[in-house]
Motif scaffolding. Structure first.
Motif, PDB file in Angstrom:
ATOM      1  N   ALA A   1     -26.480  33.786 -22.576  1.00 24.72           N
ATOM      2  CA  ALA A   1     -26.485  33.203 -23.925  1.00 24.72           C
ATOM      3  C   ALA A   1     -27.899  33.162 -24.486  1.00 24.72           C
ATOM      4  CB  ALA A   1     -25.881  31.800 -23.893  1.00 24.72           C
ATOM      5  N   GLY A   2     -28.844  32.740 -23.658  1.00 28.33           N
ATOM      6  CA  GLY A   2     -30.229  32.701 -24.106  1.00 28.33           C
ATOM      7  C   GLY A   2     -30.776  34.081 -24.390  1.00 28.33           C
ATOM      8  N   ALA A   3     -30.427  35.047 -23.545  1.00 28.94           N
ATOM      9  CA  ALA A   3     -30.900  36.417 -23.749  1.00 28.94           C
ATOM     10  C   ALA A   3     -30.332  37.001 -25.032  1.00 28.94           C
ATOM     11  CB  ALA A   3     -30.514  37.285 -22.553  1.00 28.94           C
ATOM     12  N   GLY A   4     -29.051  36.728 -25.299  1.00 29.89           N
ATOM     13  CA  GLY A   4     -28.438  37.214 -26.532  1.00 29.89           C
ATOM     14  C   GLY A   4     -29.107  36.634 -27.761  1.00 29.89           C
ATOM     15  N   TYR A   5     -29.434  35.358 -27.700  1.00 26.88           N
ATOM     16  CA  TYR A   5     -30.124  34.734 -28.829  1.00 26.88           C
ATOM     17  C   TYR A   5     -31.514  35.331 -29.013  1.00 26.88           C
ATOM     18  CZ  TYR A   5     -31.682  31.142 -32.074  1.00 26.88           C
ATOM     19  OH  TYR A   5     -32.157  30.484 -33.173  1.00 26.88           O
ATOM     20  N   LEU A   6     -32.199  35.603 -27.918  1.00 32.52           N
ATOM     21  CA  LEU A   6     -33.515  36.241 -28.006  1.00 32.52           C
ATOM     22  C   LEU A   6     -33.423  37.615 -28.649  1.00 32.52           C
ATOM     23  CD1 LEU A   6     -35.456  35.493 -24.685  1.00 32.52           C
ATOM     24  CD2 LEU A   6     -35.992  34.706 -26.986  1.00 32.52           C
ATOM     25  N   LEU A   7     -32.396  38.390 -28.294  1.00 38.41           N
ATOM     26  CA  LEU A   7     -32.215  39.710 -28.896  1.00 38.41           C
ATOM     27  C   LEU A   7     -31.995  39.593 -30.406  1.00 38.41           C
ATOM     28  CD1 LEU A   7     -29.944  41.422 -26.215  1.00 38.41           C
ATOM     29  CD2 LEU A   7     -32.323  41.964 -26.718  1.00 38.41           C
ATOM     30  N   TRP A   8     -31.152  38.663 -30.795  1.00 34.97           N
ATOM     31  CA  TRP A   8     -30.894  38.470 -32.225  1.00 34.97           C
ATOM     32  C   TRP A   8     -32.156  38.026 -32.961  1.00 34.97           C
ATOM     33  CZ3 TRP A   8     -31.263  33.980 -35.183  1.00 34.97           C
ATOM     34  CH2 TRP A   8     -30.785  34.101 -36.496  1.00 34.97           C
ATOM     35  N   LEU A   9     -32.881  37.064 -32.356  1.00 37.35           N
ATOM     36  CA  LEU A   9     -34.093  36.560 -32.994  1.00 37.35           C
ATOM     37  C   LEU A   9     -35.163  37.642 -33.064  1.00 37.35           C
ATOM     38  CD1 LEU A   9     -35.171  33.882 -34.157  1.00 37.35           C
ATOM     39  CD2 LEU A   9     -36.184  33.434 -31.911  1.00 37.35           C
ATOM     40  N   GLY A  10     -35.332  38.411 -31.977  1.00 30.91           N
ATOM     41  CA  GLY A  10     -36.329  39.478 -31.980  1.00 30.91           C
ATOM     42  C   GLY A  10     -36.034  40.539 -33.028  1.00 30.91           C
ATOM     43  N   TRP A  11     -34.766  40.911 -33.156  1.00 31.89           N
ATOM     44  CA  TRP A  11     -34.383  41.894 -34.173  1.00 31.89           C
ATOM     45  C   TRP A  11     -34.638  41.350 -35.577  1.00 31.89           C
ATOM     46  CZ3 TRP A  11     -33.886  46.614 -35.437  1.00 31.89           C
ATOM     47  CH2 TRP A  11     -33.154  46.991 -36.563  1.00 31.89           C
ATOM     48  N   SER A  12     -34.360  40.059 -35.787  1.00 32.28           N
ATOM     49  CA  SER A  12     -34.601  39.449 -37.095  1.00 32.28           C
ATOM     50  C   SER A  12     -36.084  39.472 -37.443  1.00 32.28           C
ATOM     51  CB  SER A  12     -34.087  38.003 -37.103  1.00 32.28           C
ATOM     52  OG  SER A  12     -32.706  37.947 -36.871  1.00 32.28           O
ATOM     53  N   VAL A  13     -36.929  39.195 -36.451  1.00 31.21           N
ATOM     54  CA  VAL A  13     -38.373  39.195 -36.686  1.00 31.21           C
ATOM     55  C   VAL A  13     -38.865  40.607 -36.994  1.00 31.21           C
ATOM     56  CG1 VAL A  13     -40.628  38.836 -35.589  1.00 31.21           C
ATOM     57  CG2 VAL A  13     -38.825  37.119 -35.345  1.00 31.21           C
ATOM     58  N   LEU A  14     -38.368  41.602 -36.263  1.00 28.69           N
ATOM     59  CA  LEU A  14     -38.789  42.982 -36.511  1.00 28.69           C
ATOM     60  C   LEU A  14     -38.303  43.480 -37.873  1.00 28.69           C
ATOM     61  CD1 LEU A  14     -38.276  44.752 -33.070  1.00 28.69           C
ATOM     62  CD2 LEU A  14     -40.433  44.220 -34.191  1.00 28.69           C
ATOM     63  N   ARG A  15     -37.106  43.074 -38.242  1.00 28.69           N
ATOM     64  CA  ARG A  15     -36.536  43.536 -39.505  1.00 28.69           C
ATOM     65  C   ARG A  15     -37.257  42.937 -40.700  1.00 28.69           C
ATOM     66  NH1 ARG A  15     -32.160  41.738 -42.615  1.00 28.69           N
ATOM     67  NH2 ARG A  15     -31.844  40.043 -41.139  1.00 28.69           N
TER      68      ARG A  15
ATOM     69  N   PRO B   1     -36.700  23.981 -40.186  1.00 25.32           N
ATOM     70  CA  PRO B   1     -37.541  24.313 -39.021  1.00 25.32           C
ATOM     71  C   PRO B   1     -37.210  23.492 -37.791  1.00 25.32           C
ATOM     72  CG  PRO B   1     -38.792  23.077 -40.656  1.00 25.32           C
ATOM     73  CD  PRO B   1     -37.494  23.437 -41.300  1.00 25.32           C
ATOM     74  N   PHE B   2     -36.807  22.220 -37.979  1.00 24.11           N
ATOM     75  CA  PHE B   2     -36.493  21.382 -36.820  1.00 24.11           C
ATOM     76  C   PHE B   2     -35.255  21.893 -36.097  1.00 24.11           C
ATOM     77  CE2 PHE B   2     -34.354  17.924 -34.687  1.00 24.11           C
ATOM     78  CZ  PHE B   2     -35.372  17.262 -34.019  1.00 24.11           C
ATOM     79  N   LEU B   3     -34.184  22.143 -36.859  1.00 27.63           N
ATOM     80  CA  LEU B   3     -32.925  22.586 -36.255  1.00 27.63           C
ATOM     81  C   LEU B   3     -33.082  23.931 -35.562  1.00 27.63           C
ATOM     82  CD1 LEU B   3     -29.923  22.133 -35.800  1.00 27.63           C
ATOM     83  CD2 LEU B   3     -29.481  23.180 -38.028  1.00 27.63           C
ATOM     84  N   ARG B   4     -33.768  24.868 -36.219  1.00 25.92           N
ATOM     85  CA  ARG B   4     -33.933  26.182 -35.611  1.00 25.92           C
ATOM     86  C   ARG B   4     -34.823  26.097 -34.370  1.00 25.92           C
ATOM     87  NH1 ARG B   4     -35.355  31.852 -38.732  1.00 25.92           N
ATOM     88  NH2 ARG B   4     -34.891  33.205 -36.974  1.00 25.92           N
ATOM     89  N   GLY B   5     -35.846  25.246 -34.429  1.00 29.92           N
ATOM     90  CA  GLY B   5     -36.699  25.066 -33.259  1.00 29.92           C
ATOM     91  C   GLY B   5     -35.935  24.516 -32.077  1.00 29.92           C
ATOM     92  N   ALA B   6     -35.055  23.535 -32.337  1.00 28.90           N
ATOM     93  CA  ALA B   6     -34.251  22.957 -31.260  1.00 28.90           C
ATOM     94  C   ALA B   6     -33.313  23.991 -30.657  1.00 28.90           C
ATOM     95  CB  ALA B   6     -33.459  21.762 -31.791  1.00 28.90           C
ATOM     96  N   THR B   7     -32.759  24.861 -31.502  1.00 27.07           N
ATOM     97  CA  THR B   7     -31.857  25.910 -30.999  1.00 27.07           C
ATOM     98  C   THR B   7     -32.616  26.915 -30.142  1.00 27.07           C
ATOM     99  OG1 THR B   7     -30.518  25.678 -32.998  1.00 27.07           O
ATOM    100  CG2 THR B   7     -30.188  27.666 -31.678  1.00 27.07           C
ATOM    101  N   ILE B   8     -33.812  27.299 -30.600  1.00 25.71           N
ATOM    102  CA  ILE B   8     -34.607  28.278 -29.863  1.00 25.71           C
ATOM    103  C   ILE B   8     -34.985  27.759 -28.481  1.00 25.71           C
ATOM    104  CG2 ILE B   8     -36.864  29.430 -29.804  1.00 25.71           C
ATOM    105  CD1 ILE B   8     -36.607  29.726 -32.855  1.00 25.71           C
ATOM    106  N   SER B   9     -35.506  26.542 -28.419  1.00 25.01           N
ATOM    107  CA  SER B   9     -35.920  26.011 -27.118  1.00 25.01           C
ATOM    108  C   SER B   9     -34.713  25.651 -26.259  1.00 25.01           C
ATOM    109  CB  SER B   9     -36.811  24.779 -27.306  1.00 25.01           C
ATOM    110  OG  SER B   9     -36.129  23.759 -28.012  1.00 25.01           O
ATOM    111  N   GLY B  10     -33.630  25.205 -26.910  1.00 17.09           N
ATOM    112  CA  GLY B  10     -32.442  24.857 -26.137  1.00 17.09           C
ATOM    113  C   GLY B  10     -31.818  26.047 -25.433  1.00 17.09           C
ATOM    114  N   LEU B  11     -31.963  27.251 -26.013  1.00 13.74           N
ATOM    115  CA  LEU B  11     -31.409  28.463 -25.410  1.00 13.74           C
ATOM    116  C   LEU B  11     -32.479  29.358 -24.787  1.00 13.74           C
ATOM    117  CD1 LEU B  11     -28.757  29.456 -28.109  1.00 13.74           C
ATOM    118  CD2 LEU B  11     -28.329  28.459 -25.855  1.00 13.74           C
ATOM    119  N   ASN B  12     -33.708  28.871 -24.756  1.00 10.37           N
ATOM    120  CA  ASN B  12     -34.802  29.690 -24.232  1.00 10.37           C
ATOM    121  C   ASN B  12     -34.632  29.910 -22.721  1.00 10.37           C
ATOM    122  OD1 ASN B  12     -37.204  30.923 -23.557  1.00 10.37           O
ATOM    123  ND2 ASN B  12     -38.488  29.500 -24.684  1.00 10.37           N
TER     124      ASN B  12
END
Length: 208
Positions: free
Chosen positions: A76-90, A113-124
């Motif tokens: 789950a964390g890896a999938g979120y990282l892939l989605w986030l990385g693609w969003s940053v590159l795009r 920013p708070f909610l997204r930060g919590a999601t990122i670290s929660g699935l990191n």
């Protein structure tokens, strides 16, 4: 738990926190877009607060002893990282001033920013590794020491403090050094996005 254990954990924890990853990429992107860095960092820390609560409740030992559950969380964390990385590159972040001059070339300012930060670290996945694999190694189970839940909470709070200090510094430095350099800002965020894609892909290959 003695001071030697705390110092050993602090040294390892600082090393892990100082390695750039998804948290760094989010803080840098938040700073460049002009969003409140402290709010983003508070979100990241809150995600690790949830990890601390779960670990203190004994779930760290449960997850560490359940390969399937650990695999599911890591995927789950890896999938979120892939989605986030693609969003940053795009759509790489640029300084807020540059975004004002070029409305079509940047992503809108992040309004949660708070909610997204919590999601990122929660699935990191790095956070999962720390709490469910590394942290239990520093717990003292024998002798006259604090109860294991208290030790777990202390180590979790120490990690949260390290994250807050490092990520605030990263965000403030990014805003100060890259605010007037749109090209450098794009390069930094694209590098972060590529790193997240690489880490996510590596984790998926390793687990699956």
């Amino acid at each position: 738990m003695d001071s030697a254990h705390l110092l050993s954990f602090l040294a390892l924890d600082l090393l892990l926190v100082c390695v750039p990853g998804a948290d760094w990429a989010y803080v840098i992107a938040t700073a460049l877009r002009g969003s409140p860095v402290p709010r983003a960092v508070a979100g990241l820390v809150s995600g690790y607060a949830l990890h601390t609560v779960l670990a203190t409740a004994g779930l760290a030992v449960l997850v560490a002893g359940s390969p399937r559950l650990l695999t599911a969380l890591t995927v789950a964390g890896a999938g979120y990282l892939l989605w986030l990385g693609w969003s940053v590159l795009r759509r790489p972040a640029v300084p807020a001033a540059a975004a004002d001059r070029d409305p079509g070339g940047a992503e809108p300012v992040e309004d949660r920013p708070f909610l997204r930060g919590a999601t990122i670290s929660g699935l990191n996945p790095k956070g999962l590794l720390l709490y469910f694999s590394v942290l239990p190694q520093f717990l003292t189970l024998r002798g006259h020491h604090l109860p294991v839940p208290a030790q777990t909470a202390a180590l979790g709070l120490l990690h949260m403090a390290c994250c807050a200090a490092v990520y605030l510094t990263v965000g403030l430095l990014a805003r100060a050094l890259l605010a007037a350099r749109p090209a450098a800002a794009r390069a930094v965020t694209r590098t972060s996005g590529a790193a997240m894609l690489g880490i996510g892909a590596m984790l998926l290959v390793e687990r699956l």
